[in-house]
Each structure stands twice: as C-alpha cells, then as structure tokens.
Design a protein around this motif. Structure first.
Motif, short mmCIF file in Angstrom:
data_model
loop_
_atom_site.label_atom_id
_atom_site.label_comp_id
_atom_site.label_asym_id
_atom_site.label_seq_id
_atom_site.Cartn_x
_atom_site.Cartn_y
_atom_site.Cartn_z
N SER A 42 0.84 -1.19 0.00
CA SER A 42 0.00 0.00 0.00
C SER A 42 0.88 1.24 0.00
N ALA A 43 0.44 2.23 -0.75
CA ALA A 43 1.13 3.51 -0.74
C ALA A 43 0.71 4.31 0.48
N THR A 44 1.61 5.15 0.98
CA THR A 44 1.26 6.03 2.10
C THR A 44 0.41 7.18 1.58
N LYS A 45 -0.15 7.95 2.50
CA LYS A 45 -0.98 9.08 2.09
C LYS A 45 -0.17 10.10 1.32
N GLY A 46 1.13 10.16 1.57
CA GLY A 46 1.97 11.09 0.83
C GLY A 46 2.47 10.54 -0.49
N GLY A 47 2.00 9.35 -0.87
CA GLY A 47 2.41 8.76 -2.14
C GLY A 47 3.74 8.04 -2.07
N GLY A 48 4.13 7.57 -0.89
CA GLY A 48 5.38 6.85 -0.75
C GLY A 48 5.18 5.35 -0.74
N VAL A 49 6.20 4.63 -1.19
CA VAL A 49 6.21 3.17 -1.15
C VAL A 49 7.51 2.75 -0.47
N ARG A 50 7.40 1.91 0.57
CA ARG A 50 8.56 1.56 1.38
C ARG A 50 9.08 0.17 1.05
N PHE A 51 10.42 0.05 1.00
CA PHE A 51 11.10 -1.22 0.77
C PHE A 51 12.25 -1.35 1.76
N THR A 52 12.68 -2.59 1.99
CA THR A 52 13.84 -2.85 2.84
C THR A 52 14.88 -3.62 2.05
N LEU A 53 16.10 -3.06 1.97
CA LEU A 53 17.21 -3.71 1.28
C LEU A 53 18.06 -4.42 2.31
N GLY A 54 18.31 -5.72 2.10
CA GLY A 54 19.05 -6.52 3.07
C GLY A 54 20.48 -6.06 3.25
N SER A 55 21.15 -6.61 4.27
CA SER A 55 22.52 -6.23 4.62
C SER A 55 23.46 -6.44 3.44
N LEU A 56 24.33 -5.44 3.20
CA LEU A 56 25.27 -5.47 2.08
C LEU A 56 26.66 -5.82 2.57
N SER A 57 27.43 -6.46 1.70
CA SER A 57 28.79 -6.84 2.05
C SER A 57 29.80 -5.79 1.63
N GLU A 58 29.36 -4.79 0.87
CA GLU A 58 30.26 -3.75 0.40
C GLU A 58 29.48 -2.49 0.10
N ALA A 59 30.20 -1.39 -0.01
CA ALA A 59 29.54 -0.12 -0.32
C ALA A 59 29.01 -0.16 -1.76
N THR A 60 27.82 0.34 -1.95
CA THR A 60 27.19 0.31 -3.27
C THR A 60 26.46 1.61 -3.54
N THR A 61 26.19 1.84 -4.80
CA THR A 61 25.22 2.85 -5.24
C THR A 61 24.11 2.11 -5.96
N GLY A 62 22.90 2.62 -5.85
CA GLY A 62 21.79 1.87 -6.43
C GLY A 62 20.71 2.76 -7.01
N ILE A 63 19.90 2.15 -7.86
CA ILE A 63 18.72 2.79 -8.45
C ILE A 63 17.54 1.86 -8.28
N LEU A 64 16.44 2.36 -7.73
CA LEU A 64 15.18 1.63 -7.59
C LEU A 64 14.15 2.33 -8.45
N SER A 65 13.55 1.62 -9.41
CA SER A 65 12.54 2.22 -10.29
C SER A 65 11.29 1.36 -10.32
N LEU A 66 10.13 2.02 -10.44
CA LEU A 66 8.83 1.34 -10.48
C LEU A 66 8.09 1.77 -11.73
N ARG A 67 7.35 0.79 -12.31
CA ARG A 67 6.51 1.06 -13.48
C ARG A 67 5.22 0.29 -13.34
N SER A 68 4.15 0.89 -13.82
CA SER A 68 2.87 0.17 -13.83
C SER A 68 2.79 -0.68 -15.07
N SER A 69 2.19 -1.86 -14.93
CA SER A 69 2.05 -2.78 -16.05
C SER A 69 0.62 -2.73 -16.54
N SER A 70 0.41 -2.40 -17.82
CA SER A 70 -0.92 -2.32 -18.41
C SER A 70 -0.85 -2.76 -19.85
#
Length: 450
Positions: free
Chosen positions: A354-382
């Motif tokens: 469920s999205a929050t009232k402010g339009g946010g979507v929460r995820f949890t990324l598991g423990s990392l073994s090294e420093a990283t940079t990342g991109i998370l992207s979402l798209r609707s499927s229709s």
C-alpha cells in the motif's frame, strides 16, 4: 290477351337467366391457411370451370376484387384476422358464387442478442443484452455448460448477468414471448468459453551474461497457442527502458554498453496475462581500449644546460644536433584478478503493498557486504505498456540494511487514486566501487492509501 303474352315472356326469360346462373361452375379453394397460422405469408390455390377467370380480395390488404390467378400469394401480413374471397367468371362472362376462407395470423417474435461475450473470455461474470421484434415481449434464458454442468432456465430481463462461473464452455440462449403468447421457437444463442488460467512464457534463445553484440535478438514462446506478447527492456547507460507489443524474435539495435534485463509476458486469446513473464539478464560490452597517445617531440636544450630527457648527437651530414630518445624500461608485469561479480541484492517485497498518504512506497534492502550505489525504479504494467511511477537513487553501506522510500510522481498518484490498484513492476540495480552491477526485477500489486 297481349298482357297475358307479356307475362309469359317475362316468366320464360327469368327461368332462362336462373338456369344460366345455375350452370356456372362454383369456385373451389383447394389450399391455403385456415384458422390460426404463425406464418406471415399466405398462399391460396383455387379452381373452377375450364376457361374461367378469377378475381381475388383480401380484407385490409386488397379489399376490392382484382384479377388474379391460382396460386395467389400475400406476403408480410401483420398479425390479425383476414378473409380471402375469390370469384370465378365463366367463358360466357357470367360470374359464379364467391368462395371464402377466413384465417388469423399470429407470428412469433424474433429474439436478438445485442451484447455479451463470444468466443474466449477471462471474465467469470458475463452479462448479456437482448431485444425482441415485438414490443412488450417477455424473455426466458438458459445457460448450458460449465464444469460442473450449470444449466439454468428462468424468466429473465435484459441485461442478464451471471457470476462466479467456473472455467469451461457455455451456451447462452434467450427466447422472446410476445403479449399474445407466441414464443420464438428458436431464439438467439451465444457460445463462449471462460478461461482464467494465465499462459506461461519461455525465452528460448538470446544473450545471457556478457555479450559483445549491441544488437541482441531474443526468441520466446507461450504455453498457449494464439498468444500475443509484450516486451520490456530495462537498464543500459543511459537508461533505455522500452515496453511495447512484440513478436518472436524481438531484436534491438545500437544498445549502449551496460546491464540489461529483458522481460516478455504472454497474453492468451482470453485476455489472461502471464503475471511474471520470463526474464533474461545480459551485459553489453563492446568497449575497445583507447589507442596509446603519441610521445611528444623533444625540443633542443639551450647551450650550457643539461637535459635529462635526451642526449644530443651530431650527424655526419649536418652540424645541427639530433636528439636521441633514451631507452624506455619495460613496465613490470603485475598479476591482477578482476572481480566481475555484482553486489548481492536482498530486497523485501510483499505481493500486495500500500502507498502512504503522501504517495510513498517503502522497501527494505538486506545487509550489504560492500559499499554500493543503487537505483530503484517502479513502473505500472498495463495493456498500453509500462508507465514510469518513480525512481529513487540511493547509497548502501556495508553491513547495514537500507530502508528505502520511493515517492510516486504526481501523475502516478493520480492514476493510483483513480484505479485504486495497480500492477507494478520494479527493478533494483546495484553497483559496487569497481562498477560491477547486479539487477533484480520484481512485481507486486500496489493499492491506494486507505
């Protein structure tokens, strides 16, 4: 005496006329409707003395006698009562007594289905609309088929709806009954098959892992014949997301170097879509090491100074100094081990979020073994393809979990508010300090905030 003779002549003439009238053969109707008929066409056959002519009349259609021959046909008769009259005239021109036939037309109504499923459908709650050719008609509906058999016959109105039907083949039939009680003997029928099972998608050929081709070609199949497909390509540098209807094989050209995830989903003729589809990850690497830069041309050193770059020599042909390049020592060989494995991705995603009232979507990324940079992207499927919902760029620290919160775009929030639920596809791309990348696609259903 004269009056007596006149009376006798008159009597003789009357007797002759009566005898002539009696001599005319009668007209006989040999076939044609009588009583009540459900046919709107009436055909009459009749006969009389050889050489006779006939006149025919039909109430409300041809009320005045007109010349006719046997058989006489009347068509497109409206419901109602009729009288047919036929009169023969012998060859001498003397008309005989008429023959009559009474009948009543009561035609049944015609039923037409105007809307409803036909062929294959994935809806378990079909609805049908229908009409009658006669105003004021009532209807009866029958549904046959299904597993288990779900035959239903009952009075009904338009539209007629059914719910929670199991998968299987069905025949819907509806018959109209007019105010006079006449029932359409055939009615109208619609055949349809309910299929709610999604097809499976398989990628049968295409790049996987590292490839030097910037024009990959991927082939794929569906578990159900007649399926169509939708393809998505995610990743690349710069991002080259593409979503469109496609066929096998699907080809791309001139892709820049980078990491990609190709996803294809099958859609069967009933409209069921493979919820996860098939994916193939690959890395396009066409880079060529740059050519070595040319060494600079040395310049003469002024007299009285020493240069460590070159030692002047004198040629035999000229007194001008020529600078000889000192020998260059070969570079030492160093054994190196290249790590091409991207960071491990552990992302917590529920099937329904469920999205929050402010339009946010929460995820949890598991423990990392090294420093990283990342991109998370979402798209609707229709059916129209993938629509971007939002993108989040983040940094991950080794040994720690990361709480990610992606804010939907204003357009995405408006679409979610209207639909209340969206089918969402997401992608996480992690890169370590050396540039190695990992890609993880995922899918879930996103609902609006309560």
């Amino acid at each position: 005496m004269r009056s007596l003779l006149c009376a006798l002549v008159t009597l003789l003439l009357a007797g002759a006329t009566a005898s002539a009238a009696q001599a005319v053969a009668p007209t006989t109707i040999t076939s044609g409707p009588s009583g009540t008929t459900d046919q709107s066409t009436a055909v009459f056959e009749f006969s009389s003395e050889v050489g006779s002519t006939f006149t025919c009349a039909l109430t409300s259609v041809e009320p005045l006698p007109v010349a006719c021959d046997s058989p006489k046909t009347y068509s497109s008769l409206a419901d109602g009562s009729y009288e047919f009259v036929v009169t023969a005239t012998d060859p001498s021109g003397v008309p005989g007594p008429p023959a009559t036939r009474t009948f009543t037309v009561e035609t049944p109504p015609e039923t037409t289905i105007t809307a409803g499923p036909s062929g294959r459908t994935n809806s378990t709650s079909p609805a049908f609309r229908f009409t009658s050719s006669e105003a004021g008609s009532s209807f009866s509906c029958t549904l046959e088929g299904g597993a288990p058999n779900s035959d239903v016959s009952d009075p009904c109105g338009s539209p007629k709806s059914y719910s929670s039907l199991p998968d299987g083949a069905y025949v819907f039939t509806v018959k109209a009954k007019d105010p006079s009680g006449n029932v359409d003997p055939v009615g109208d029928a619609r055949n349809f098959t309910i299929d709610t099972v999604a097809p499976g998608t398989t990628i049968s050929d295409g790049p996987s892992g590292r490839t030097t081709s910037s024009s990959p070609r991927l082939s794929f199949t569906s578990s159900e014949a007649g399926s169509s497909f939708a393809c998505t390509l995610e990743g690349g540098a710069p991002n080259s997301d593409v979503s469109d209807p496609c066929g096998s094989p699907k080809s791309y050209s001139s892709l820049p170097d980078g990491d990609y995830v190709f996803t294809v989903k099958a859609r069967d003729p009933s409209g069921n879509v493979d919820p996860t589809g098939a994916t193939r990850s690959f890395n396009v690497s066409t880079g060529i090491p740059p050519s070595p830069e040319p060494m600079p041309t040395p310049t003469p050193t002024p007299s009285g100074t020493q240069s460590s770059a070159a030692t002047p020599t004198v040629s035999e042909d000229s007194k001008a100094p020529v600078f000889a390049r000192p020998p260059v020592a070969p570079a030492p060989r160093v054994a190196t081990k290249v790590d091409v494995t991207g960071p491990r991705i552990i992302l917590s995603v529920r099937k329904r979020m469920s999205a929050t009232k402010g339009g946010g979507v929460r995820f949890t990324l598991g423990s990392l073994s090294e420093a990283t940079t990342g991109i998370l992207s979402l798209r609707s499927s229709s059916r129209r393809g993938a629509v971007a919902l939002g993108t989040l760029t983040f940094r991950g620290r080794p040994g720690r979990r990361a709480a990610l919160r992606l804010i939907l775009t204003p357009k995405a929030r408006a679409a979610l508010k209207r639909a209340r639920r969206l089918d969402v596809r997401g992608t996480v791309i992690l890169r370590d300090a050396t540039g190695n990348a990992s890609i993880k696609p995922f899918a879930f259903k996103l609902t609006a905030a309560a």
